[in-house]
Design an enzyme around this catalytic site. Structure first.
Site, PDB file in Angstrom:
ATOM      1  CG  ASN A  78      38.045 -88.833 -39.531  1.00  0.00           C
ATOM      2  OD1 ASN A  78      37.869 -88.000 -40.410  1.00  0.00           O
ATOM      3  ND2 ASN A  78      38.881 -89.847 -39.669  1.00  0.00           N
ATOM      4  CG  HIS A 108      12.082 -87.999 -29.246  1.00  0.00           C
ATOM      5  ND1 HIS A 108      11.576 -86.737 -29.331  1.00  0.00           N
ATOM      6  CD2 HIS A 108      13.060 -88.081 -30.183  1.00  0.00           C
ATOM      7  CE1 HIS A 108      12.205 -86.072 -30.282  1.00  0.00           C
ATOM      8  NE2 HIS A 108      13.114 -86.869 -30.810  1.00  0.00           N
ATOM      9  CB  THR A 154      23.390 -99.472 -23.881  1.00  0.00           C
ATOM     10  OG1 THR A 154      23.983-100.691 -23.422  1.00  0.00           O
ATOM     11  CG2 THR A 154      22.973 -99.622 -25.337  1.00  0.00           C
ATOM     12  NE  ARG A 169      26.560-107.932 -23.166  1.00  0.00           N
ATOM     13  CZ  ARG A 169      25.484-107.209 -22.878  1.00  0.00           C
ATOM     14  NH1 ARG A 169      25.604-106.020 -22.377  1.00  0.00           N
ATOM     15  NH2 ARG A 169      24.283-107.675 -23.099  1.00  0.00           N
ATOM     16  CE  LYS A 172      42.885-105.860 -26.053  1.00  0.00           C
ATOM     17  NZ  LYS A 172      44.077-106.326 -26.759  1.00  0.00           N
TER      18      LYS A 172
END
Length: 180
Positions: A78, A108, A154, A169, A172
């Protein structure tokens, strides 16, 4: 996963010219009629022919090193996607990416900002990335996983996981048997 270091002070005139050409193509893509032959041709050139069948990218698009992006078949991206692709971005078949998503494969160096630290981003088959999510360097989003809106990813996302939050995190797991 191997990290690649790129010293932008060492880029050649040819590298700078290629970057300028990509910026021009992105500008033209963002200004042409969606779905037109011209629009598709520009997108194919921008992605160095690595756009799968039935895949759609809605304008506007922002990208750096778009020639390092590979997009599979039947992918929908999108509007307002940002692809920082120096480290490579691969999007497998049947992926859905909502508006305002950032796919970042480079960062960087903390001490020498002219050094880019690059790790590829991989979005596996059938994944769904929610609006405003950010996928950071070196992350793999698993098959049929869901990344919630505004999540900052991350670490790798397992196949069939639903992740949300900042940092993202696992909330489920989806039933793998329900996917065809």
């Amino acid at each position: 996963m191997q990290e690649e270091k790129v010293d932008i002070r060492l880029l050649t005139p040819a590298d700078w010219a290629a970057g300028q050409r990509q910026r021009e193509l992105i500008f033209r893509f963002n200004q042409t009629l969606p779905g037109s032959e011209e629009n598709t041709a520009i997108l194919q050139e921008l992605l160095a022919g690595r756009l799968g069948n039935g895949s759609v990218i809605a304008a506007p698009l922002q990208a750096a090193c778009a020639d390092k992006v590979v997009i599979g078949n039947n992918v929908f991206i999108n509007s307002n996607c940002l692809m920082m692709a120096r480290g490579g971005i691969t999007i497998e078949d049947d992926v859905q990416i909502a508006a305002n998503v950032s796919l970042i494969s480079n960062n960087h160096d903390s001490y020498d900002r002219q050094i880019l630290l690059c790790k590829p981003v991989l979005i596996k088959q059938g994944a769904w990335i929610g609006a405003g999510a950010t996928i950071l360097p070196g992350v793999t989003v698993g098959r049929y996983a869901i990344v919630g809106a505004a999540a900052v990813v991350t670490h790798d996302v397992p196949d069939y996981a639903v992740v949300a939050g900042s940092p993202a995190r696992v909330k489920k797991m989806l039933d793998a048997g329900r996917f065809t």
